[in-house]
Design a protein around this motif. Structure first.
Motif, PDB file in Angstrom:
ATOM      1  N   ILE A 137      -9.240  -0.183   3.021  1.00 29.96           N
ATOM      2  CA  ILE A 137      -9.804   0.514   4.182  1.00 29.96           C
ATOM      3  C   ILE A 137     -10.194   1.902   3.704  1.00 29.96           C
ATOM      4  N   ALA A 138     -11.494   2.133   3.647  1.00 36.30           N
ATOM      5  CA  ALA A 138     -12.003   3.383   3.075  1.00 36.30           C
ATOM      6  C   ALA A 138     -11.633   4.566   3.962  1.00 36.30           C
ATOM      7  N   GLY A 139     -11.314   5.676   3.317  1.00 36.48           N
ATOM      8  CA  GLY A 139     -11.123   6.930   4.041  1.00 36.48           C
ATOM      9  C   GLY A 139      -9.820   7.055   4.800  1.00 36.48           C
ATOM     10  N   LYS A 140      -8.856   6.145   4.571  1.00 34.13           N
ATOM     11  CA  LYS A 140      -7.572   6.227   5.287  1.00 34.13           C
ATOM     12  C   LYS A 140      -6.421   6.544   4.343  1.00 34.13           C
ATOM     13  N   GLY A 141      -6.769   7.036   3.137  1.00 32.43           N
ATOM     14  CA  GLY A 141      -5.718   7.415   2.195  1.00 32.43           C
ATOM     15  C   GLY A 141      -5.376   8.888   2.345  1.00 32.43           C
ATOM     16  N   MET A 142      -5.033   9.527   1.234  1.00 32.52           N
ATOM     17  CA  MET A 142      -4.619  10.929   1.243  1.00 32.52           C
ATOM     18  C   MET A 142      -5.843  11.833   1.280  1.00 32.52           C
ATOM     19  N   PRO A 143      -5.679  13.047   1.853  1.00 29.88           N
ATOM     20  CA  PRO A 143      -6.790  14.003   1.787  1.00 29.88           C
ATOM     21  C   PRO A 143      -7.099  14.307   0.318  1.00 29.88           C
ATOM     22  N   ILE A 144      -8.369  14.439  -0.004  1.00 25.88           N
ATOM     23  CA  ILE A 144      -8.761  14.806  -1.363  1.00 25.88           C
ATOM     24  C   ILE A 144      -8.832  16.320  -1.399  1.00 25.88           C
ATOM     25  N   LYS A 145      -8.151  16.900  -2.381  1.00 25.96           N
ATOM     26  CA  LYS A 145      -8.047  18.360  -2.466  1.00 25.96           C
ATOM     27  C   LYS A 145      -9.433  18.986  -2.349  1.00 25.96           C
ATOM     28  N   GLY A 146      -9.559  19.980  -1.507  1.00 28.60           N
ATOM     29  CA  GLY A 146     -10.849  20.609  -1.299  1.00 28.60           C
ATOM     30  C   GLY A 146     -11.609  19.964  -0.144  1.00 28.60           C
ATOM     31  N   GLY A 147     -11.179  18.759   0.290  1.00 26.23           N
ATOM     32  CA  GLY A 147     -11.664  18.055   1.470  1.00 26.23           C
ATOM     33  C   GLY A 147     -13.167  17.948   1.572  1.00 26.23           C
ATOM     34  N   PRO A 148     -13.690  17.391   2.650  1.00 26.41           N
ATOM     35  CA  PRO A 148     -12.957  16.767   3.776  1.00 26.41           C
ATOM     36  C   PRO A 148     -12.695  15.279   3.553  1.00 26.41           C
ATOM     37  N   ASP A 149     -13.042  14.753   2.376  1.00 24.49           N
ATOM     38  CA  ASP A 149     -12.902  13.303   2.172  1.00 24.49           C
ATOM     39  C   ASP A 149     -11.442  12.910   1.975  1.00 24.49           C
ATOM     40  N   ARG A 150     -11.204  11.611   2.136  1.00 22.42           N
ATOM     41  CA  ARG A 150      -9.875  11.050   1.909  1.00 22.42           C
ATOM     42  C   ARG A 150     -10.012   9.854   0.985  1.00 22.42           C
ATOM     43  N   GLY A 151      -8.911   9.542   0.318  1.00 19.30           N
ATOM     44  CA  GLY A 151      -8.849   8.319  -0.481  1.00 19.30           C
ATOM     45  C   GLY A 151      -8.788   7.107   0.443  1.00 19.30           C
ATOM     46  N   ASP A 152      -8.458   5.957  -0.129  1.00 17.16           N
ATOM     47  CA  ASP A 152      -8.448   4.697   0.625  1.00 17.16           C
ATOM     48  C   ASP A 152      -7.022   4.225   0.887  1.00 17.16           C
ATOM     49  N   LEU A 153      -6.905   3.368   1.896  1.00 23.15           N
ATOM     50  CA  LEU A 153      -5.657   2.646   2.145  1.00 23.15           C
ATOM     51  C   LEU A 153      -5.864   1.252   1.565  1.00 23.15           C
ATOM     52  N   ILE A 154      -4.979   0.834   0.672  1.00 21.72           N
ATOM     53  CA  ILE A 154      -5.104  -0.483   0.045  1.00 21.72           C
ATOM     54  C   ILE A 154      -3.893  -1.308   0.454  1.00 21.72           C
ATOM     55  N   ILE A 155      -4.170  -2.429   1.116  1.00 21.63           N
ATOM     56  CA  ILE A 155      -3.096  -3.322   1.563  1.00 21.63           C
ATOM     57  C   ILE A 155      -3.026  -4.470   0.559  1.00 21.63           C
ATOM     58  N   LYS A 156      -1.856  -4.639  -0.062  1.00 22.51           N
ATOM     59  CA  LYS A 156      -1.644  -5.749  -1.014  1.00 22.51           C
ATOM     60  C   LYS A 156      -0.717  -6.749  -0.343  1.00 22.51           C
ATOM     61  N   PHE A 157      -1.159  -7.987  -0.269  1.00 18.18           N
ATOM     62  CA  PHE A 157      -0.369  -8.987   0.447  1.00 18.18           C
ATOM     63  C   PHE A 157       0.606  -9.709  -0.470  1.00 18.18           C
ATOM     64  N   LEU A 158       1.836  -9.830   0.013  1.00 19.31           N
ATOM     65  CA  LEU A 158       2.862 -10.630  -0.651  1.00 19.31           C
ATOM     66  C   LEU A 158       3.206 -11.740   0.329  1.00 19.31           C
ATOM     67  N   VAL A 159       2.866 -12.967  -0.029  1.00 15.17           N
ATOM     68  CA  VAL A 159       3.111 -14.083   0.880  1.00 15.17           C
ATOM     69  C   VAL A 159       4.477 -14.660   0.558  1.00 15.17           C
ATOM     70  N   ALA A 160       5.333 -14.720   1.581  1.00 15.80           N
ATOM     71  CA  ALA A 160       6.690 -15.243   1.390  1.00 15.80           C
ATOM     72  C   ALA A 160       6.600 -16.716   1.026  1.00 15.80           C
ATOM     73  N   SER A 161       7.428 -17.125   0.093  1.00 15.91           N
ATOM     74  CA  SER A 161       7.429 -18.514  -0.335  1.00 15.91           C
ATOM     75  C   SER A 161       7.942 -19.376   0.804  1.00 15.91           C
ATOM     76  N   SER A 162       7.301 -20.516   1.014  1.00 20.68           N
ATOM     77  CA  SER A 162       7.749 -21.392   2.108  1.00 20.68           C
ATOM     78  C   SER A 162       8.624 -22.527   1.589  1.00 20.68           C
ATOM     79  N   ALA A 163       9.029 -22.419   0.294  1.00 25.36           N
ATOM     80  CA  ALA A 163       9.897 -23.456  -0.277  1.00 25.36           C
ATOM     81  C   ALA A 163      11.236 -23.437   0.452  1.00 25.36           C
ATOM     82  N   PRO A 164      11.779 -24.654   0.765  1.00 27.56           N
ATOM     83  CA  PRO A 164      13.002 -24.666   1.579  1.00 27.56           C
ATOM     84  C   PRO A 164      14.182 -23.968   0.921  1.00 27.56           C
ATOM     85  N   ASN A 165      14.299 -24.017  -0.427  1.00 27.17           N
ATOM     86  CA  ASN A 165      15.436 -23.382  -1.087  1.00 27.17           C
ATOM     87  C   ASN A 165      15.125 -21.968  -1.540  1.00 27.17           C
TER      88      ASN A 165
END
Length: 172
Positions: A137-165
């Motif tokens: 998601i662009a522009g939802k990260g940290m402020p970039i020094k000197g502004g006004p832009d921001r870095g990005d928010l990066i969502i990394k998915f970890l899918v829980a294993s559905s194995a019964p054990n």
């Protein structure tokens, strides 16, 4: 002479560093200094105020020259760990754990950001989500020094294993 230079850490949270107004950190330093009148050495206290600018990074140094019997001092910014976000440069990384069923059907996510806003994301249009998939998601990260832009928010998915054990079995 004011003696040797000192280095001290000062701590900022991602919230502190996301504040677009910046913030002020007050740091109290004690140092033995000689009273010029009596010649007696006593512990003196001095408060240093650091104006933290938005987007400062870990390792940012703030230097003060020696003054009033205090030696030169350098304060070095250390980032406090955030409960679920990791900073990488100007980007924020969120490791999002989802169940196999959420990965299959899609999920609605709301992410509270250190800037006090929230971002809502739906994965329904991207389902099924594979383990390791990312959404940026662009522009939802940290402020970039000197502004006004921001870095990005990066969502990394970890899918829980559905194995019964596998996974997060509770011990009886």
């Amino acid at each position: 002479s004011a003696g040797k230079a000192y280095t001290r850490p000062f701590y900022c949270s991602l919230e502190d560093l996301s504040n677009l107004k910046g913030c002020t950190k007050k740091l109290k330093v004690k140092h033995p200094a000689m009273d010029p009148v009596t010649g007696i050495s006593a512990e003196m206290e001095k408060i240093y105020r650091i104006r933290v600018k938005p987007g400062w990074k870990q390792g940012t140094k703030v230097k003060y020259n020696g003054q009033e019997g205090f030696p030169p001092i350098t304060f070095v910014l250390k980032e406090k760990p955030h409960s679920f976000l990791k900073r990488q440069g100007d980007d924020l990384i969120w490791q999002c754990r989802i169940t196999a069923s959420q990965a299959e059907k899609g999920a609605k996510l709301t992410i509270p950001l250190p800037s006090a806003e929230s971002v809502s994301v739906s994965t329904q249009d991207r389902a099924p989500i594979e383990n390791g998939d990312t959404i940026t998601i662009a522009g939802k990260g940290m402020p970039i020094k000197g502004g006004p832009d921001r870095g990005d928010l990066i969502i990394k998915f970890l899918v829980a294993s559905s194995a019964p054990n596998g996974g997060d079995r509770q011990q009886q």
